[in-house]
Scaffold this motif. Sequence first.
Motif, PDB file in Angstrom:
ATOM      1  N   ALA A  43      39.624  40.779  47.027  1.00  0.00           N
ATOM      2  CA  ALA A  43      39.313  39.454  47.576  1.00  0.00           C
ATOM      3  C   ALA A  43      37.830  39.301  47.862  1.00  0.00           C
ATOM      4  CB  ALA A  43      40.118  39.202  48.847  1.00  0.00           C
ATOM      5  N   ASP A  44      37.130  40.422  48.087  1.00  0.00           N
ATOM      6  CA  ASP A  44      35.694  40.391  48.382  1.00  0.00           C
ATOM      7  C   ASP A  44      34.855  40.829  47.179  1.00  0.00           C
ATOM      8  OD1 ASP A  44      36.176  39.591  50.988  1.00  0.00           O
ATOM      9  OD2 ASP A  44      36.290  41.648  51.745  1.00  0.00           O
ATOM     10  N   SER A  45      35.418  40.779  45.979  1.00  0.00           N
ATOM     11  CA  SER A  45      34.695  41.212  44.785  1.00  0.00           C
ATOM     12  C   SER A  45      33.598  40.212  44.413  1.00  0.00           C
ATOM     13  CB  SER A  45      35.662  41.392  43.617  1.00  0.00           C
ATOM     14  OG  SER A  45      36.354  40.195  43.341  1.00  0.00           O
ATOM     15  N   PRO A  46      32.630  40.614  43.590  1.00  0.00           N
ATOM     16  CA  PRO A  46      31.511  39.745  43.212  1.00  0.00           C
ATOM     17  C   PRO A  46      31.959  38.440  42.548  1.00  0.00           C
ATOM     18  CG  PRO A  46      31.068  42.015  42.591  1.00  0.00           C
ATOM     19  CD  PRO A  46      32.505  41.969  43.009  1.00  0.00           C
ATOM     20  N   ALA A  47      31.114  37.435  42.641  1.00  0.00           N
ATOM     21  CA  ALA A  47      31.438  36.119  42.092  1.00  0.00           C
ATOM     22  C   ALA A  47      31.693  36.162  40.592  1.00  0.00           C
ATOM     23  CB  ALA A  47      30.293  35.146  42.400  1.00  0.00           C
ATOM     24  N   GLU A  48      30.974  37.047  39.892  1.00  0.00           N
ATOM     25  CA  GLU A  48      31.141  37.118  38.435  1.00  0.00           C
ATOM     26  C   GLU A  48      32.502  37.698  38.036  1.00  0.00           C
ATOM     27  OE1 GLU A  48      28.311  40.571  39.594  1.00  0.00           O
ATOM     28  OE2 GLU A  48      28.711  38.482  40.188  1.00  0.00           O
ATOM     29  N   TRP A  49      33.249  38.206  39.015  1.00  0.00           N
ATOM     30  CA  TRP A  49      34.593  38.712  38.746  1.00  0.00           C
ATOM     31  C   TRP A  49      35.665  37.692  39.135  1.00  0.00           C
ATOM     32  CZ3 TRP A  49      34.415  44.394  41.022  1.00  0.00           C
ATOM     33  CH2 TRP A  49      33.459  45.139  40.299  1.00  0.00           C
ATOM     34  N   ALA A  50      35.286  36.450  39.300  1.00  0.00           N
ATOM     35  CA  ALA A  50      36.202  35.429  39.831  1.00  0.00           C
ATOM     36  C   ALA A  50      37.504  35.325  39.040  1.00  0.00           C
ATOM     37  CB  ALA A  50      35.499  34.071  39.865  1.00  0.00           C
ATOM     38  N   GLU A  51      37.409  35.311  37.714  1.00  0.00           N
ATOM     39  CA  GLU A  51      38.614  35.174  36.886  1.00  0.00           C
ATOM     40  C   GLU A  51      39.528  36.385  37.055  1.00  0.00           C
ATOM     41  OE1 GLU A  51      39.810  34.573  32.158  1.00  0.00           O
ATOM     42  OE2 GLU A  51      37.736  34.271  32.818  1.00  0.00           O
ATOM     43  N   PHE A  52      38.932  37.552  37.042  1.00  0.00           N
ATOM     44  CA  PHE A  52      39.694  38.780  37.250  1.00  0.00           C
ATOM     45  C   PHE A  52      40.303  38.798  38.653  1.00  0.00           C
ATOM     46  CE2 PHE A  52      38.983  42.786  39.618  1.00  0.00           C
ATOM     47  CZ  PHE A  52      40.097  43.486  39.192  1.00  0.00           C
ATOM     48  N   ARG A  53      39.511  38.404  39.647  1.00  0.00           N
ATOM     49  CA  ARG A  53      39.974  38.425  41.042  1.00  0.00           C
ATOM     50  C   ARG A  53      41.226  37.574  41.221  1.00  0.00           C
ATOM     51  NH1 ARG A  53      35.491  37.150  43.467  1.00  0.00           N
ATOM     52  NH2 ARG A  53      35.802  34.896  43.393  1.00  0.00           N
ATOM     53  N   ALA A  54      41.190  36.358  40.711  1.00  0.00           N
ATOM     54  CA  ALA A  54      42.318  35.448  40.881  1.00  0.00           C
ATOM     55  C   ALA A  54      43.579  36.000  40.222  1.00  0.00           C
ATOM     56  CB  ALA A  54      41.973  34.080  40.289  1.00  0.00           C
ATOM     57  N   GLY A  55      43.425  36.541  39.015  1.00  0.00           N
ATOM     58  CA  GLY A  55      44.580  37.077  38.301  1.00  0.00           C
ATOM     59  C   GLY A  55      45.154  38.318  38.967  1.00  0.00           C
ATOM     60  N   ALA A  56      44.268  39.211  39.422  1.00  0.00           N
ATOM     61  CA  ALA A  56      44.719  40.453  40.051  1.00  0.00           C
ATOM     62  C   ALA A  56      45.482  40.165  41.337  1.00  0.00           C
ATOM     63  CB  ALA A  56      43.519  41.352  40.341  1.00  0.00           C
ATOM     64  N   LEU A  57      44.945  39.284  42.159  1.00  0.00           N
ATOM     65  CA  LEU A  57      45.614  38.946  43.419  1.00  0.00           C
ATOM     66  C   LEU A  57      46.971  38.295  43.159  1.00  0.00           C
ATOM     67  CD1 LEU A  57      42.578  37.636  45.509  1.00  0.00           C
ATOM     68  CD2 LEU A  57      43.740  39.853  45.694  1.00  0.00           C
ATOM     69  N   ALA A  58      47.036  37.474  42.130  1.00  0.00           N
ATOM     70  CA  ALA A  58      48.301  36.828  41.780  1.00  0.00           C
ATOM     71  C   ALA A  58      49.353  37.850  41.360  1.00  0.00           C
ATOM     72  CB  ALA A  58      48.083  35.807  40.663  1.00  0.00           C
ATOM     73  N   LEU A  59      48.899  38.976  40.812  1.00  0.00           N
ATOM     74  CA  LEU A  59      49.809  40.031  40.379  1.00  0.00           C
ATOM     75  C   LEU A  59      50.109  41.037  41.492  1.00  0.00           C
ATOM     76  CD1 LEU A  59      48.278  40.692  36.850  1.00  0.00           C
ATOM     77  CD2 LEU A  59      50.598  39.859  37.298  1.00  0.00           C
ATOM     78  N   GLY A  60      49.544  40.801  42.662  1.00  0.00           N
ATOM     79  CA  GLY A  60      49.803  41.690  43.788  1.00  0.00           C
ATOM     80  C   GLY A  60      48.933  42.926  43.834  1.00  0.00           C
ATOM     81  N   ILE A  61      47.830  42.914  43.093  1.00  0.00           N
ATOM     82  CA  ILE A  61      46.882  44.034  43.106  1.00  0.00           C
ATOM     83  C   ILE A  61      45.720  43.664  44.012  1.00  0.00           C
ATOM     84  CG2 ILE A  61      45.358  45.483  41.726  1.00  0.00           C
ATOM     85  CD1 ILE A  61      48.294  45.899  41.118  1.00  0.00           C
ATOM     86  N   HIS A  62      45.451  44.504  45.013  1.00  0.00           N
ATOM     87  CA  HIS A  62      44.410  44.177  46.000  1.00  0.00           C
ATOM     88  C   HIS A  62      43.254  45.169  46.035  1.00  0.00           C
ATOM     89  CE1 HIS A  62      46.506  40.791  48.039  1.00  0.00           C
ATOM     90  NE2 HIS A  62      47.579  41.386  47.528  1.00  0.00           N
ATOM     91  N   SER A  63      43.379  46.286  45.336  1.00  0.00           N
ATOM     92  CA  SER A  63      42.258  47.229  45.285  1.00  0.00           C
ATOM     93  C   SER A  63      42.250  47.932  43.925  1.00  0.00           C
ATOM     94  CB  SER A  63      42.353  48.269  46.411  1.00  0.00           C
ATOM     95  OG  SER A  63      43.484  49.098  46.233  1.00  0.00           O
ATOM     96  N   VAL A  64      41.051  48.273  43.469  1.00  0.00           N
ATOM     97  CA  VAL A  64      40.889  48.976  42.191  1.00  0.00           C
ATOM     98  C   VAL A  64      39.790  50.024  42.334  1.00  0.00           C
ATOM     99  CG1 VAL A  64      40.377  48.801  39.739  1.00  0.00           C
ATOM    100  CG2 VAL A  64      41.517  46.909  40.887  1.00  0.00           C
TER     101      VAL A  64
END
Length: 237
Positions: free
Chosen positions: A99-120
Amino acid sequence: MTVAGRETRIVETFATLADTLVDAYDVVELLQTLVETCTEVLDIDAAGILLANDDQELEVIASTSEASRLVEVLQLDAEAGPCMTAFASGRAVACPDIADSPAEWAEFRAGALALGIHSVHAVPLRLRSTVIGTLNLFGAVAGALDESDLRIARALADVATIGILHERTLREHEVVRQQLQRAIGSREVIEQAKGVVSHLRGVSIEDAFAVIRSHATDHHEPLSEVARAIVERRIVP
């Protein structure tokens, strides 16, 4: 898993990875064993591996769940994310809270959170200056991995990399390229086989993969060969 059981599993996996230096092996099977071990012995919920093809483009080669596979695909599509950064830099990348990832990861962030992944946490598959992919560790909750878990992950990734880039193949670059390309092709067949089994049995993609892997284990056959036989209808799952 008990402490003793965890240690035994880690030792067994290191032994399996070390065997690649002296015996023939299936790359996809090796890397699938690696990610499954990570989910068993580390404080994570899923794991996956991205491997570079001939054009240095990353492909999903192994994953422990459909969610982890999709998260990796998201990064490939967006061309951004911790795993992409780890591959490009050759350095481990921690993203304890997506949720606090860089702005350039916005597309990845939204998809990951939707899939229930919160850390990598992404660990490069690297030998000296050669980077062939990344080992990716996913958590269903935000939080940093314990340093001891990261050390284990790095060690597993290092030994796996050495197994793939064996000293003989370092001197025979074409052999390395062919081996990695076969692994990528094998994974594509496995994805097709998962779809076939899912359709025929009316089960989820993850359960379909479990059926394929179980057949391969029970019959002592390479995972990729079983998948190919299913796709070609030589095996009815």
